[in-house]
Design a protein around this motif. Sequence first.
Motif, PDB file in Angstrom:
ATOM      1  N   LYS A  98       1.770  -4.494   4.404  1.00 46.89           N
ATOM      2  CA  LYS A  98       2.951  -3.708   4.063  1.00 46.89           C
ATOM      3  C   LYS A  98       2.550  -2.372   3.432  1.00 46.89           C
ATOM      4  O   LYS A  98       1.586  -2.305   2.675  1.00 46.89           O
ATOM      5  CB  LYS A  98       3.840  -4.494   3.093  1.00 46.89           C
ATOM      6  CG  LYS A  98       4.344  -5.819   3.656  1.00 46.89           C
ATOM      7  CD  LYS A  98       5.196  -6.556   2.631  1.00 46.89           C
ATOM      8  CE  LYS A  98       5.688  -7.887   3.180  1.00 46.89           C
ATOM      9  NZ  LYS A  98       6.542  -8.612   2.201  1.00 46.89           N
ATOM     10  N   ALA A  99       3.310  -1.332   3.743  1.00 46.14           N
ATOM     11  CA  ALA A  99       3.006  -0.009   3.198  1.00 46.14           C
ATOM     12  C   ALA A  99       4.255   0.848   3.143  1.00 46.14           C
ATOM     13  O   ALA A  99       5.198   0.650   3.920  1.00 46.14           O
ATOM     14  CB  ALA A  99       1.944   0.682   4.037  1.00 46.14           C
TER      15      ALA A  99
ATOM     16  N   ASN B 224      -5.878   9.445  -4.992  1.00 47.46           N
ATOM     17  CA  ASN B 224      -5.706   8.188  -5.740  1.00 47.46           C
ATOM     18  C   ASN B 224      -4.557   7.330  -5.221  1.00 47.46           C
ATOM     19  O   ASN B 224      -3.953   6.556  -5.979  1.00 47.46           O
ATOM     20  CB  ASN B 224      -5.506   8.450  -7.238  1.00 47.46           C
ATOM     21  CG  ASN B 224      -6.746   9.038  -7.889  1.00 47.46           C
ATOM     22  OD1 ASN B 224      -7.864   8.629  -7.583  1.00 47.46           O
ATOM     23  ND2 ASN B 224      -6.555  10.003  -8.778  1.00 47.46           N
ATOM     24  N   HIS B 225      -4.260   7.440  -3.936  1.00 42.44           N
ATOM     25  CA  HIS B 225      -3.239   6.585  -3.349  1.00 42.44           C
ATOM     26  C   HIS B 225      -3.874   5.283  -2.852  1.00 42.44           C
ATOM     27  O   HIS B 225      -5.000   5.279  -2.347  1.00 42.44           O
ATOM     28  CB  HIS B 225      -2.539   7.291  -2.186  1.00 42.44           C
ATOM     29  CG  HIS B 225      -1.662   8.418  -2.611  1.00 42.44           C
ATOM     30  ND1 HIS B 225      -0.650   8.267  -3.537  1.00 42.44           N
ATOM     31  CD2 HIS B 225      -1.652   9.733  -2.240  1.00 42.44           C
ATOM     32  CE1 HIS B 225      -0.050   9.433  -3.726  1.00 42.44           C
ATOM     33  NE2 HIS B 225      -0.637  10.338  -2.956  1.00 42.44           N
ATOM     34  N   LYS B 226      -3.149   4.197  -3.027  1.00 42.00           N
ATOM     35  CA  LYS B 226      -3.611   2.897  -2.546  1.00 42.00           C
ATOM     36  C   LYS B 226      -3.508   2.902  -1.025  1.00 42.00           C
ATOM     37  O   LYS B 226      -2.404   2.890  -0.463  1.00 42.00           O
ATOM     38  CB  LYS B 226      -2.766   1.773  -3.146  1.00 42.00           C
ATOM     39  CG  LYS B 226      -3.299   0.381  -2.827  1.00 42.00           C
ATOM     40  CD  LYS B 226      -2.447  -0.708  -3.477  1.00 42.00           C
ATOM     41  CE  LYS B 226      -3.013  -2.084  -3.140  1.00 42.00           C
ATOM     42  NZ  LYS B 226      -2.165  -3.174  -3.694  1.00 42.00           N
TER      43      LYS B 226
ATOM     44  N   TYR C 238       0.840  -1.197   0.000  1.00 42.68           N
ATOM     45  CA  TYR C 238       0.000   0.000   0.000  1.00 42.68           C
ATOM     46  C   TYR C 238       0.878   1.250   0.000  1.00 42.68           C
ATOM     47  O   TYR C 238       2.009   1.240   0.503  1.00 42.68           O
ATOM     48  CB  TYR C 238      -0.902   0.013   1.237  1.00 42.68           C
ATOM     49  CG  TYR C 238      -1.964  -1.056   1.201  1.00 42.68           C
ATOM     50  CD1 TYR C 238      -3.171  -0.848   0.538  1.00 42.68           C
ATOM     51  CD2 TYR C 238      -1.744  -2.291   1.814  1.00 42.68           C
ATOM     52  CE1 TYR C 238      -4.141  -1.841   0.496  1.00 42.68           C
ATOM     53  CE2 TYR C 238      -2.713  -3.283   1.779  1.00 42.68           C
ATOM     54  CZ  TYR C 238      -3.902  -3.055   1.118  1.00 42.68           C
ATOM     55  OH  TYR C 238      -4.860  -4.048   1.065  1.00 42.68           O
ATOM     56  N   ASP C 239       0.330   2.324  -0.542  1.00 42.35           N
ATOM     57  CA  ASP C 239       1.010   3.616  -0.428  1.00 42.35           C
ATOM     58  C   ASP C 239       1.000   4.068   1.029  1.00 42.35           C
ATOM     59  O   ASP C 239       2.001   4.582   1.537  1.00 42.35           O
ATOM     60  CB  ASP C 239       0.322   4.673  -1.295  1.00 42.35           C
ATOM     61  CG  ASP C 239       0.521   4.415  -2.779  1.00 42.35           C
ATOM     62  OD1 ASP C 239       1.588   3.893  -3.153  1.00 42.35           O
ATOM     63  OD2 ASP C 239      -0.401   4.720  -3.553  1.00 42.35           O
ATOM     64  N   CYS C 240      -0.144   3.884   1.683  1.00 45.53           N
ATOM     65  CA  CYS C 240      -0.258   4.279   3.086  1.00 45.53           C
ATOM     66  C   CYS C 240      -1.152   3.317   3.846  1.00 45.53           C
ATOM     67  O   CYS C 240      -2.221   2.926   3.351  1.00 45.53           O
ATOM     68  CB  CYS C 240      -0.808   5.704   3.214  1.00 45.53           C
ATOM     69  SG  CYS C 240      -0.816   6.319   4.917  1.00 45.53           S
TER      70      CYS C 240
END
Length: 299
Positions: A99-100, A24-26, A2-4
């Motif tokens: 995970k990010a 639009n961040h994952k 993930y981005d965050c």
Amino acid sequence: MYDCLIIGGGIAGLQAAIQLGRYNHKTMVLDSGDGRSAICHSYHNILGYPDGISGPKLREIGRQQAERLGVEFVKGKAANARKTASGFEIESDSGETHKAKRLLLATGIMDRVPPFPNLMQTLGISVYVCPDCDGYEVKDKTTIVMGAGNVGANMALTLSYFSNKITYVNHERTEVDEEKKTAMEEKGIEYVDGPIEKVLADGPDFRGVILANGDQLTSERGFIAFGGNEVKSQLAQQLGVELHENKHILVDPRTKMTNVEHVWAAGDVVAHSEQVTIAMGDGMQASIWIHKTLLAEKN
């Protein structure tokens, strides 16, 4: 990856999730489903809700809004956190690992609420925990402060700004300083040193308490002030995040990032006034700077 990853689906976490979704961040929210906002039946001091809104309802609205933006939600409690070469790994209590690249801690705090059967249904409607949020709700009303020692005495003295009909019941019979007893006497606050046997309530409406000695005290409103609230900063400690002496997380006031790179914190777990509207602002501010760092990494 993930981005965050946001730990906590309360007000701060949801506001950040909404904004990160708009970028639009994952994004994923790991939410245990508990916390202050999960038990408060009505917030009264939020812009746009003059008649109040419950914590669960606000969370429901926020989650739906975030989900429409592609944010994922996973039910669970974060148990362990570690920094890796590519970001962070969070292990939940179910054994799953997430995970990010970025991590936002919005884990909040939990008040120490005595386990009286009738009490939970009154929280936020006729019994309160925060004088800044809800001191106004006891204006000119008979009010019982249920508490312990100096913490309860301080609450009673604070509420005397709003009402001159305050009773402080030192339920745990913890020592109260003489100067506080004197100050309460000067303010006309009745002081009762004895345990509560039962909380009286008609549904969400607080009616008073029955003491262990059989005496009954009637009241229109109640406040809880026991101290010893749980600050949920354990994950922060695992990551080496700097904490205030009261275990709240220290952050950069501009970016909301902690001393550990790419770890942010927002909401009540941060060292500041604990308010829904501040939590929203924290979540928004953190998400903006999370976005800035992700954008810089791509360029």
